[in-house]
Motif scaffolding. Structure first.
Motif, PDB file in Angstrom:
ATOM      1  N   PHE A 114      47.207  39.398  49.073  1.00 34.98           N
ATOM      2  CA  PHE A 114      47.455  38.211  48.330  1.00 34.98           C
ATOM      3  C   PHE A 114      48.926  38.062  47.828  1.00 34.98           C
ATOM      4  O   PHE A 114      49.749  39.052  48.279  1.00 34.98           O
ATOM      5  CB  PHE A 114      46.886  38.135  47.025  1.00 34.98           C
ATOM      6  CG  PHE A 114      45.310  37.973  47.159  1.00 34.98           C
ATOM      7  CD1 PHE A 114      44.500  36.807  47.639  1.00 34.98           C
ATOM      8  CD2 PHE A 114      44.564  39.205  46.741  1.00 34.98           C
ATOM      9  CE1 PHE A 114      43.420  37.031  47.957  1.00 34.98           C
ATOM     10  CE2 PHE A 114      43.013  39.091  46.940  1.00 34.98           C
ATOM     11  CZ  PHE A 114      42.473  38.329  47.492  1.00 34.98           C
TER      12      PHE A 114
ATOM     13  N   GLN B 262      50.588  37.834  45.239  1.00 33.73           N
ATOM     14  CA  GLN B 262      51.026  38.723  44.109  1.00 33.73           C
ATOM     15  C   GLN B 262      50.002  39.673  44.299  1.00 33.73           C
ATOM     16  O   GLN B 262      48.589  39.477  44.036  1.00 33.73           O
ATOM     17  CB  GLN B 262      51.244  37.998  43.061  1.00 33.73           C
ATOM     18  CG  GLN B 262      52.480  38.273  42.237  1.00 33.73           C
ATOM     19  CD  GLN B 262      52.753  36.909  41.597  1.00 33.73           C
ATOM     20  OE1 GLN B 262      51.911  36.096  41.143  1.00 33.73           O
ATOM     21  NE2 GLN B 262      54.054  36.453  41.526  1.00 33.73           N
TER      22      GLN B 262
ATOM     23  N   HIS C 191      47.481  42.280  43.056  1.00 31.91           N
ATOM     24  CA  HIS C 191      46.803  42.417  41.771  1.00 31.91           C
ATOM     25  C   HIS C 191      46.027  43.644  41.966  1.00 31.91           C
ATOM     26  O   HIS C 191      45.297  44.157  43.017  1.00 31.91           O
ATOM     27  CB  HIS C 191      45.622  41.515  41.325  1.00 31.91           C
ATOM     28  CG  HIS C 191      46.527  40.353  40.923  1.00 31.91           C
ATOM     29  ND1 HIS C 191      46.626  40.342  39.435  1.00 31.91           N
ATOM     30  CD2 HIS C 191      47.193  39.290  41.183  1.00 31.91           C
ATOM     31  CE1 HIS C 191      47.384  39.036  39.035  1.00 31.91           C
ATOM     32  NE2 HIS C 191      47.718  38.531  40.142  1.00 31.91           N
ATOM     33  N   PHE C 192      45.863  44.600  41.144  1.00 27.94           N
ATOM     34  CA  PHE C 192      45.081  45.808  41.028  1.00 27.94           C
ATOM     35  C   PHE C 192      44.162  46.014  39.742  1.00 27.94           C
ATOM     36  O   PHE C 192      44.314  45.027  38.889  1.00 27.94           O
ATOM     37  CB  PHE C 192      46.024  46.999  41.150  1.00 27.94           C
ATOM     38  CG  PHE C 192      46.944  47.105  42.220  1.00 27.94           C
ATOM     39  CD1 PHE C 192      46.558  47.729  43.388  1.00 27.94           C
ATOM     40  CD2 PHE C 192      48.276  46.324  42.298  1.00 27.94           C
ATOM     41  CE1 PHE C 192      47.496  47.538  44.514  1.00 27.94           C
ATOM     42  CE2 PHE C 192      48.998  46.296  43.382  1.00 27.94           C
ATOM     43  CZ  PHE C 192      48.477  47.036  44.369  1.00 27.94           C
ATOM     44  N   ILE C 193      43.275  46.935  39.734  1.00 26.46           N
ATOM     45  CA  ILE C 193      42.545  47.349  38.477  1.00 26.46           C
ATOM     46  C   ILE C 193      43.817  48.062  37.646  1.00 26.46           C
ATOM     47  O   ILE C 193      44.023  49.355  38.057  1.00 26.46           O
ATOM     48  CB  ILE C 193      41.249  48.502  38.929  1.00 26.46           C
ATOM     49  CG1 ILE C 193      40.505  47.387  39.763  1.00 26.46           C
ATOM     50  CG2 ILE C 193      40.782  48.577  37.499  1.00 26.46           C
ATOM     51  CD1 ILE C 193      39.316  48.359  40.214  1.00 26.46           C
ATOM     52  N   ALA C 194      43.981  47.474  36.665  1.00 28.22           N
ATOM     53  CA  ALA C 194      45.284  47.905  35.675  1.00 28.22           C
ATOM     54  C   ALA C 194      45.163  49.139  35.205  1.00 28.22           C
ATOM     55  O   ALA C 194      46.255  49.930  35.257  1.00 28.22           O
ATOM     56  CB  ALA C 194      45.813  47.098  34.762  1.00 28.22           C
ATOM     57  N   SER C 195      43.992  49.530  35.013  1.00 25.68           N
ATOM     58  CA  SER C 195      43.719  50.754  34.250  1.00 25.68           C
ATOM     59  C   SER C 195      43.638  52.062  35.234  1.00 25.68           C
ATOM     60  O   SER C 195      43.437  53.215  34.864  1.00 25.68           O
ATOM     61  CB  SER C 195      42.485  50.876  33.419  1.00 25.68           C
ATOM     62  OG  SER C 195      41.446  50.560  34.129  1.00 25.68           O
ATOM     63  N   LEU C 196      43.565  51.739  36.633  1.00 25.47           N
ATOM     64  CA  LEU C 196      43.490  52.752  37.394  1.00 25.47           C
ATOM     65  C   LEU C 196      44.762  53.261  38.108  1.00 25.47           C
ATOM     66  O   LEU C 196      45.636  52.203  38.025  1.00 25.47           O
ATOM     67  CB  LEU C 196      42.470  52.582  38.489  1.00 25.47           C
ATOM     68  CG  LEU C 196      41.041  52.323  38.202  1.00 25.47           C
ATOM     69  CD1 LEU C 196      40.178  52.286  39.236  1.00 25.47           C
ATOM     70  CD2 LEU C 196      40.497  53.351  37.154  1.00 25.47           C
TER      71      LEU C 196
ATOM     72  N   GLU D 145      43.514  55.786  42.640  1.00 28.41           N
ATOM     73  CA  GLU D 145      41.982  55.576  41.997  1.00 28.41           C
ATOM     74  C   GLU D 145      41.895  54.076  42.594  1.00 28.41           C
ATOM     75  O   GLU D 145      40.746  53.752  42.962  1.00 28.41           O
ATOM     76  CB  GLU D 145      42.107  55.499  40.844  1.00 28.41           C
ATOM     77  CG  GLU D 145      41.853  57.111  40.242  1.00 28.41           C
ATOM     78  CD  GLU D 145      42.402  57.154  38.881  1.00 28.41           C
ATOM     79  OE1 GLU D 145      41.844  58.285  38.350  1.00 28.41           O
ATOM     80  OE2 GLU D 145      42.821  56.229  38.116  1.00 28.41           O
TER      81      GLU D 145
ATOM     82  N   ILE E 241      40.636  54.437  46.162  1.00 28.06           N
ATOM     83  CA  ILE E 241      39.288  55.079  46.404  1.00 28.06           C
ATOM     84  C   ILE E 241      38.249  53.986  45.880  1.00 28.06           C
ATOM     85  O   ILE E 241      37.043  53.927  46.472  1.00 28.06           O
ATOM     86  CB  ILE E 241      39.335  56.157  45.317  1.00 28.06           C
ATOM     87  CG1 ILE E 241      40.284  57.164  46.138  1.00 28.06           C
ATOM     88  CG2 ILE E 241      38.027  56.915  45.396  1.00 28.06           C
ATOM     89  CD1 ILE E 241      40.616  58.708  44.978  1.00 28.06           C
ATOM     90  N   ALA E 242      38.643  53.204  44.793  1.00 24.63           N
ATOM     91  CA  ALA E 242      37.644  52.280  44.315  1.00 24.63           C
ATOM     92  C   ALA E 242      37.334  51.203  45.454  1.00 24.63           C
ATOM     93  O   ALA E 242      36.436  50.874  45.610  1.00 24.63           O
ATOM     94  CB  ALA E 242      38.037  51.547  42.981  1.00 24.63           C
ATOM     95  N   ALA E 243      38.345  50.840  46.172  1.00 24.00           N
ATOM     96  CA  ALA E 243      38.182  50.082  47.196  1.00 24.00           C
ATOM     97  C   ALA E 243      36.953  50.411  48.381  1.00 24.00           C
ATOM     98  O   ALA E 243      36.293  49.840  48.727  1.00 24.00           O
ATOM     99  CB  ALA E 243      39.293  49.548  48.121  1.00 24.00           C
TER     100      ALA E 243
ATOM    101  N   ARG F 150      45.619  49.251  50.494  1.00 23.08           N
ATOM    102  CA  ARG F 150      43.988  49.194  49.952  1.00 23.08           C
ATOM    103  C   ARG F 150      43.156  48.052  51.025  1.00 23.08           C
ATOM    104  O   ARG F 150      42.041  48.372  51.183  1.00 23.08           O
ATOM    105  CB  ARG F 150      44.232  48.560  48.552  1.00 23.08           C
ATOM    106  CG  ARG F 150      42.726  47.978  48.123  1.00 23.08           C
ATOM    107  CD  ARG F 150      42.932  47.463  46.671  1.00 23.08           C
ATOM    108  NE  ARG F 150      43.477  46.175  46.651  1.00 23.08           N
ATOM    109  CZ  ARG F 150      43.836  45.695  45.571  1.00 23.08           C
ATOM    110  NH1 ARG F 150      43.797  46.207  44.452  1.00 23.08           N
ATOM    111  NH2 ARG F 150      44.626  44.657  45.854  1.00 23.08           N
TER     112      ARG F 150
END
Lengths: 393, 209
Positions: free
Chosen positions: B85, B87, B89-94, B98, B101-103, B148
C-alpha cells in the motif's frame, strides 16, 4: 499465532491494559481471600468444638463463655465453685467432664489448670516427658513450647492475668512434659493441675481464703442428647452458672461473620464488574486505533473469525493474568492475616492450595466476563469492511 | 499470469466503473495510471479480492477470483496475492520478522521463519529484523511491506501508490525493487499510481479515463 499476537498487543500498550488488570486483580483477590478466610475460620471454629456438647461457666454472655473456655480468645465470664460444678460432673449421663481453671499466663501464653483428659480430648500425646503429678509442674503445648523456647526441666514464673504484664508470682513452674502438635487450641497453652492454680493464688494472696477451689469452666461430653435439651434450664434455675452449647454459639457467630463476608464479596464482584467495563472500553478504543491493522491482517489471508478471536483472546489473556495476580495477592493476604491471627488469637494452620470448587468457578466466571466484555469490539472487528477501511485510512 | 475480462463494479448508489480488459504475464510489470476518481484503487481492490465485481472475471492462473467468496476468498488472497500500500502498515506490536512470519501463518498456517529472514536480507533490511515497524524510516517500511507481500510466493503482486509518499531516490528504488522482485519470483506485478515518475520504468501501462 493468534494467541501470540493477542499477548503482544496487550504488552504493546501496557498502560491501556493496566487499569483493567489492576481492577481485576483487586476484585479476584478480595473474593478469593474471602473464600479462603471463611473456609478457614469455619474449620478452625468447628475443629475445636468437636466432641464438646456443652460448656458450663459463670453467668454472662454465652458467646464470651465459649470464646474463653473453648478457643481461649476472650476473658472468662467469671469463676464458679468447683464444689458447685462437681455434682453435675458426676451425673450418670456425663461421659467426660473436663474442668478448666484460668488465671495466670507466661509471656502472653495462657496457663490452664485442668486434667490430662483435656489434651487427650484434642488428640495430643506427650511427645516428651510425662504428665504433671505435683503442684507447679507443667505440660506445654507444642507451639507454645517452641515459641517460648521451653524444654523439659525449664522453669518459668507466671504472671497474674492474661495480658502478659502484671505482678509476677514467686513460685516458678517446671516443665515436665511437652505435647505433640494438633493444629488446635491446645498447641498454644500451658497446662497444669487445678491444684497448681489454686495454690499459686494462695501464695499470691496470702491470708485471703477466697481463691481456693474455684474453676472457670467445665467442658462436657454426654452419653445421650437428653442433657443438652434439659440441663441448661435446670442449671440456670438452680445455680449461678450457665450451660451453653458451643455449636449453637459458633453457628450464631459464623452467621454474623457470614453477613460481613457476603457484603465484602459483593464489593469484590462490583470491582470485577468495573474491570469488565474497563476491558470493554480499552478494547473498543484500541479497535478504533487498530482498524487499519485488522483490515491489513485480513488482506494477509486471515478470516473474519480469526480477527474476531484476536480480540477475544486479548481479553481472555488479560482476564487470566488478572485472575492469577488476584490469586497470588489473596494468598499473600491470607499469609499476613494468619500471621496476625496467630499473634493475637493463637489460631493457626492456613492452607494455601487452590480451591477447585470455588476458585475454579471464579475463574470460569471471570473468563466469561472477559468474553462478554470483548464481544462487541470483536464483533465490530469481524464486520470490518476491508476495502473501505484501507481506502479511508 | 493475471487476466481480466469485462470487469464492472458499482458502489451502492454511487459511481460505477467499467474497466478495460488487460493481461499481465508472470514476471512482468503493468502500470495503471489515471486521475483521482477514475477507479484506480477500486480496480486494485477488485484484483485483490477485497471487493467483488458486479460483472466480469479475474483470472489468476486458472482460477477465477471473481467467483470466490468468504473463507475460500480469504485463503486465496493470502496464498496467491501480495499487497503493497501507499503507506506501509504492520501489526504494530510485532517485530518486522514476526510480521513476515505472521503473513505466512495467516495464509498457510505455517510459520516460515527461514523465508522471512531470507526476504529481509534480500531487501537489505536484515539488520532491522527485530525492530518494531515504527522504528523504521518510510523507505525501510516500504521495503519491509514488499518483503511481506512476497512471503507466500504470490502469483500476483499488487501495489497501490507504493511510491507516492517517498522522495525521488526512494521512489525509484522501491519501483525498481518491485519490478526486480516480481521478475525474480515469477509474479505478475500490477501497480496503480498517479506518480508520473514511474512511467519511465514500466514497459507496459494502461490509463483509466
Amino acid at each position: 499465532m493468534i494467541h501470540y499476537i493477542a499477548r503482544k498487543n496487550l504488552m504493546h500498550r501496557p498502560l491501556n491494559a493496566l487499569l483493567s488488570w489492576v481492577l481485576l486483580s483487586a476484585g479476584v483477590a478480595i473474593i478469593s481471600l474471602l473464600i479462603l478466610l471463611s473456609e478457614q475460620v469455619r474449620r478452625q471454629f468447628e475443629a475445636n468444638i468437636e466432641g464438646i456438647d456443652m460448656v458450663m461457666g459463670a453467668k454472662g454472655s454465652p458467646l464470651q463463655l465459649i470464646l474463653s473456655a473453648v478457643y481461649q480468645i476472650d476473658a472468662p465470664t467469671g469463676n464458679i465453685r468447683y464444689t458447685e460444678a462437681q455434682p453435675w460432673m458426676r451425673q450418670r449421663l456425663v461421659e467426660k467432664a473436663i474442668p478448666l481453671a484460668y488465671g495466670d499466663s507466661y509471656s502472653g501464653y495462657r496457663i490452664v489448670g485442668t486434667t490430662p483428659d483435656y489434651w487427650e480430648h484434642y488428640g495430643a500425646d506427650l511427645a516428651q516427658g510425662r504428665a504433671y503429678s505435683e503442684d507447679f509442674e507443667a505440660v506445654v503445648g507444642a507451639k507454645a513450647a517452641q515459641r517460648l523456647g521451653l524444654s523439659l526441666g525449664s522453669t518459668f514464673f507466671s504472671v497474674h492475668g492474661t495480658g502478659g504484664e502484671g505482678e509476677a508470682h514467686e513460685h516458678p513452674y517446671r516443665v515436665v512434659g511437652i505435647l505433640s502438635p494438633t493444629g488446635k487450641v491446645v498447641d498454644n497453652l500451658i497446662l497444669c493441675s487445678l491444684e497448681s492454680v489454686w495454690h499459686m493464688h494462695e501464695h499470691a494472696e496470702a491470708g485471703a481464703e477466697a481463691a481456693a477451689q474455684e474453676i472457670t469452666a467445665v467442658l462436657f461430653k454426654f452419653r445421650s442428647p437428653m442433657p443438652v435439651v434439659q440441663w441448661p434450664r435446670r442449671v440456670a434455675e438452680s445455680t449461678d452458672m450457665q450451660l451453653v452449647s458451643p455449636e449453637v454459639e459458633v453457628s450464631r457467630l459464623l452467621g454474623l461473620l457470614g453477613v460481613g463476608i457476603e457484603a465484602l464479596t459483593w464489593l469484590g464482584w462490583a470491582i470485577v464488574a468495573l474491570a469488565a467495563l474497563s476491558v470493554f472500553v480499552a478494547l473498543y478504543r484500541a479497535l478504533e486505533e487498530r482498524r487499519y491493522e485488522l483490515a491489513l491482517v485480513r488482506t494477509l489471508g486471515a478470516s473474519r473469525g480469526q480477527v474476531l478471536w484476536l480480540l477475544l483472546y486479548e481479553s481472555l489473556w488479560l482476564c487470566l493474568a488478572g485472575f492469577v495476580a488476584g490469586l497470588l495477592i489473596s494468598r499473600v493476604g491470607l499469609w499476613a492475616i494468619s500471621q496476625a491471627a496467630e499473634r493475637e488469637l493463637r489460631l493457626s494452620a492456613a492452607e494455601y492450595g487452590f480451591r477447585w470448587a470455588q476458585e475454579g468457578g471464579l475463574l470460569l466466571i471471570v473468563l466469561a466476563i472477559g468474553l462478554l466484555a470483548a464481544l462487541l469490539p470483536a464483533w465490530k472487528a469481524y464486520r470490518i469492511h476491508i476495502a473501505q477501511t484501507l481506502q479511508y485510512a | 499470469m493475471l487476466r481480466t475480462h469485462h470487469l464492472r463494479f458499482a458502489y451502492d448508489g454511487g459511481a460505477s466503473f467499467d474497466f478495460p480488459d488487460f493481461r499481465c504475464e508472470a514476471g512482468h510489470g503493468l502500470l495503471i495510471t489515471g486521475q483521482s476518481g477514475k477507479g484506480k484503487t477500486t480496480l486494485l481492490h477488485l484484483l485483490a479480492g477485497l471487493l467483488t465485481p458486479n460483472e466480469g472475471e479475474i483470472w489468476v492462473g486458472d482460477a477465477n477470483l471473481a467467483a470466490l467468496r468468504g473463507r475460500a476468498l480469504d485463503r486465496f488472497r493470502g496464498q496467491h496475492i501480495g499487497l503493497v500500500f501507499q503507506q506501509a502498515h504492520f501489526i504494530a506490536s510485532l517485530t518486522l520478522l514476526e510480521n513476515l512470519i505472521a503473513a505466512s501463518w495467516f495464509a498457510t498456517g505455517k510459520k516460515d521463519r527461514a523465508k522471512a529472514q531470507q526476504l529481509l536480507e534480500r531487501l537489505d533490511i536484515g539488520p532491522y529484523a527485530h525492530r518494531k515497524p515504527h522504528q523504521l524510516s518510510a523507505g525501510q517500511q516500504q521495503r519491509a511491506a514488499i518483503a511481506r507481500a512476497l512471503m507466500n510466493n504470490p502469483a500476483v503482486l499488487l501495489a497501490d501508490e507504493p511510491t507516492s509518499s517517498l522522495d525521488d531516490e526512494n521512489a525509484r528504488t522501491v519501483a525498481e525493487l518491485l519490478l526486480q522482485q516480481a521478475h525474480q519470483a515469477g509474479a505478475s506485478l500490477v501497480v496503480v499510481s498517479h506518480d508520473q515518475r514511474l512511467k519511465a520504468l514500466f514497459h507496459q501501462s494502461i490509463g483509466l479515463s
